[in-house]
Design an enzyme around this catalytic site. Structure first.
Site, mmCIF file in Angstrom:
data_model
loop_
_atom_site.group_PDB
_atom_site.id
_atom_site.type_symbol
_atom_site.label_atom_id
_atom_site.label_comp_id
_atom_site.label_asym_id
_atom_site.label_seq_id
_atom_site.Cartn_x
_atom_site.Cartn_y
_atom_site.Cartn_z
ATOM 1 N N GLU A 37 -10.018 -8.171 7.487
ATOM 2 C CA GLU A 37 -11.443 -7.935 7.238
ATOM 3 C C GLU A 37 -12.298 -8.907 8.038
ATOM 4 O O GLU A 37 -13.362 -8.551 8.547
ATOM 5 C CB GLU A 37 -11.740 -8.081 5.749
ATOM 6 C CG GLU A 37 -11.085 -7.031 4.877
ATOM 7 C CD GLU A 37 -11.349 -7.286 3.407
ATOM 8 O OE1 GLU A 37 -12.173 -6.559 2.826
ATOM 9 O OE2 GLU A 37 -10.755 -8.222 2.847
ATOM 10 N N TRP A 85 -10.612 -11.073 -3.236
ATOM 11 C CA TRP A 85 -10.500 -12.083 -2.187
ATOM 12 C C TRP A 85 -10.278 -11.374 -0.868
ATOM 13 O O TRP A 85 -9.995 -10.167 -0.805
ATOM 14 C CB TRP A 85 -9.377 -13.080 -2.479
ATOM 15 C CG TRP A 85 -8.042 -12.456 -2.760
ATOM 16 C CD1 TRP A 85 -7.126 -11.990 -1.868
ATOM 17 C CD2 TRP A 85 -7.478 -12.213 -4.056
ATOM 18 N NE1 TRP A 85 -6.038 -11.472 -2.497
ATOM 19 C CE2 TRP A 85 -6.211 -11.602 -3.842
ATOM 20 C CE3 TRP A 85 -7.915 -12.468 -5.357
ATOM 21 C CZ2 TRP A 85 -5.384 -11.239 -4.900
ATOM 22 C CZ3 TRP A 85 -7.081 -12.094 -6.399
ATOM 23 C CH2 TRP A 85 -5.839 -11.495 -6.168
ATOM 24 N N ARG A 127 -5.818 -2.986 -5.348
ATOM 25 C CA ARG A 127 -6.029 -2.584 -6.742
ATOM 26 C C ARG A 127 -4.886 -2.920 -7.695
ATOM 27 O O ARG A 127 -4.995 -2.695 -8.895
ATOM 28 C CB ARG A 127 -6.340 -1.081 -6.799
ATOM 29 C CG ARG A 127 -7.737 -0.753 -6.358
ATOM 30 C CD ARG A 127 -7.965 0.741 -6.317
ATOM 31 N NE ARG A 127 -7.515 1.333 -5.072
ATOM 32 C CZ ARG A 127 -7.348 2.634 -4.891
ATOM 33 N NH1 ARG A 127 -7.568 3.463 -5.897
ATOM 34 N NH2 ARG A 127 -6.961 3.102 -3.711
ATOM 35 N N CYS A 177 -10.039 0.667 -1.607
ATOM 36 C CA CYS A 177 -9.546 -0.695 -1.802
ATOM 37 C C CYS A 177 -8.019 -0.728 -1.814
ATOM 38 O O CYS A 177 -7.385 0.000 -2.581
ATOM 39 C CB CYS A 177 -10.079 -1.283 -3.099
ATOM 40 S SG CYS A 177 -9.447 -2.943 -3.420
#
Length: 383
Positions: free
Chosen positions: A266, A261, A91, A88
C-alpha cells in the site's frame, strides 16, 4: 490493513448522506432493521428474542422516525462491516476490532479531540490496534457530522498540475484547508501533515491541527542501499480511513473513522510508487543505475521491489506493525475457509484482493471470488 469498499448501488449513492430525502422510508428502515437484528441474534444467541427487540425498534421508529442500536449491536455492526468489506485482504482479524462508541458526540471540536485519542490508542507505540470510533448517526432532521479528510493522517498536496509538492491525492483537501486559513509553514514540503476538517450540522466547516505526538511517522531506510536515506522518504504508521460511512440496519453513521494496519505494498507500490502519487520509481531506478530507456528492462519491477523492501525494513526496525503481501494472501484464504466453516459466503473483489506487486506469486491470484454487497458495510460518501 486499510480496507475499502465500493459505493452502494442503492439511493444513498446519489444523494447527500444526512439529508432527509436520503434517509430510508419507515418501511425500508424497519425491513433493514429486522434483517440486521435477525443477523445479530443468529450470531449472538444469548441476546433477547428477535420479536421482542423488533417491538422496541418499531416503537422507537414510530415515535422518533429512527431507532438506536444497543452498544452490543453497534460493536457487532462495525465488526461485521469489516467482515463484509470485499476489497480488504486483512479480514481474518475482524473479530479483534475495538469499537469506541461516541454516538453522543457531534460537535466538531469534540470530534477532533476523539480522533486524536483514536490515533494515540490505535498507534499503541507501534503495535497497531484495529479500531473504529463511531460518532452521531444521521436521523430525520438531524444529520450526523462528517470528517472530510480521506484519512485522519494525510500529507498535503501543494500546487496544481505537474508542479505538485507532496501528495497529489490530497490536492482538493489541501486547497480547502488553505481556504479555512491553514498554512503549512515557511514553505510547502513533501510531507506536511494536513489538519482535520470537520463538518458539524448547521455550522461552518472547521479545521483542527493534529498534535505532533499523536502522529507516528517512519523514516524510510533500506537494509542494503545506503543512499536510500538520501531520498528523505517517510510515511505514517496508522491508516485511519475517515471519509466512509458505516451502515447497519438502515442506520447511517457518517463519521466513523476506522483502521487496521498497513500492508507494505500500500505504501511502497501505491502511495510512493504510483506515477500519480509520489512517483519515486524513476529516482530509485536512477540511483540503482538501471537502464530506464525501455520498459523491457523491467526497471520498474526492480525499483518497486527495493522500495517495498525499504518499507518493510523501516517499519520493522522502528517497531511499527506492518504486513507483507505474501503472508496476508495466505491468511486471507484462511479467513475464507473459516467463513465457509460458519456457513457464510465471503464477498471479495479480485482486483483489490490481489496485491499490486508480485500478484501471481501469491495464492490469492489463482482463484476466483464472489463479489457482492452485504450489510452491515462501509461505503464511500458521494463527492
Amino acid at each position: 490493513m486499510r480496507w475499502l469498499t465500493r459505493r452502494p448501488s442503492q439511493k444513498a449513492d446519489v444523494v447527500t448522506p444526512g439529508a432527509d430525502d436520503a434517509l430510508p422510508s419507515t418501511g425500508e428502515l424497519l425491513a433493514a432493521a429486522e434483517r440486521f437484528i435477525t443477523l445479530f441474534h443468529d450470531e449472538s444467541p444469548w441476546t433477547a428474542a428477535v420479536a421482542d427487540r423488533m417491538r422496541q425498534v418499531r416503537d422507537e421508529v414510530n415515535s422518533h422516525g429512527t431507532y438506536r442500536h444497543t452498544p452490543e449491536e453497534l460493536a457487532f455492526a462495525a465488526r461485521v462491516a469489516w467482515r463484509n468489506s470485499s476489497r480488504c485482504i486483512g479480514r481474518l482479524y475482524w473479530r479483534t476490532l475495538r469499537v469506541r462508541d461516541r454516538r453522543q458526540v457531534s460537535a466538531a471540536d469534540q470530534i477532533a479531540a476523539e480522533c486524536v485519542t483514536h490515533l494515540r490508542q490505535a498507534t499503541n507505540g507501534g503495535q497497531i490496534r484495529p479500531m473504529i470510533t463511531v460518532f452521531a448517526p444521521d436521523a430525520p432532521g438531524r444529520p450526523g457530522p462528517r470528517i472530510l479528510n480521506s484519512q485522519l493522517i494525510g500529507y498535503a498536496g501543494h500546487g496544481p498540475g505537474q508542479a505538485v509538492i507532496g501528495d497529489p491525492a490530497n490536492l482538493k483537501i489541501t486547497q480547502l484547508a488553505r481556504r479555512l486559513g491553514w498554512r503549512p509553514g515557511d514553505q510547502p514540503g513533501r510531507f506536511d501533515l494536513l489538519p482535520l476538517i470537520i463538518e458539524s450540522p448547521g455550522l461552518p466547516r472547521a479545521r483542527f491541527e493534529l498534535p505532533k505526538d499523536a502522529v507516528l511517522e517512519v523514516p524510510l531506510r533500506h537494509p542494503d542501499l545506503g543512499w536510500f536515506r538520501e531520498l528523505r522518504l517517510r510515511w505514517y504508521a496508522v491508516p485511519v480511513i475517515s471519509d466512509m460511512y458505516l451502515e447497519a440496519g438502515g442506520i447511517r453513521y457518517p463519521a466513523a473513522p476506522f483502521n487496521g494496519w498497513y500492508m507494505c505494498t500500500e505504501i511502497g507500490s501505491r502511495d510512493l510508487g504510483d506515477e500519480d502519487r509520489y512517483n519515486q520509481l524513476p529516482e530509485i531506478a536512477a540511483r540503482m543505475d538501471l537502464n530506464t530507456d525501455s520498459p523491457r528492462t523491467l526497471w520498474k519491477d526492480r525499483a518497486v521491489t527495493e522500495l517495498n523492501v525499504a518499507v518493510l525494513h523501516s517499519y520493522e526496525t522502528s517497531g511499527v506493525k506492518i504486513a507483507d503481501h505474501h503472508t496476508e494472501s495466505e491468511r486471507f484464504l484462511t479467513h475464507i475457509e473459516k467463513e465457509q466453516q460458519h456457513g457464510r459466503r465471503c464477498p471479495a473483489d479480485w482486483s483489490w484482493i490481489v496485491p499490486p506487486t508480485a500478484g501471481s506469486t501469491t495464492p490469492v491470484f489463482h482463484r476466483t471470488y464472489d463479489d457482492f454487497d452485504a450489510s452491515p458495510n462501509f461505503y464511500r460518501h458521494p463527492s
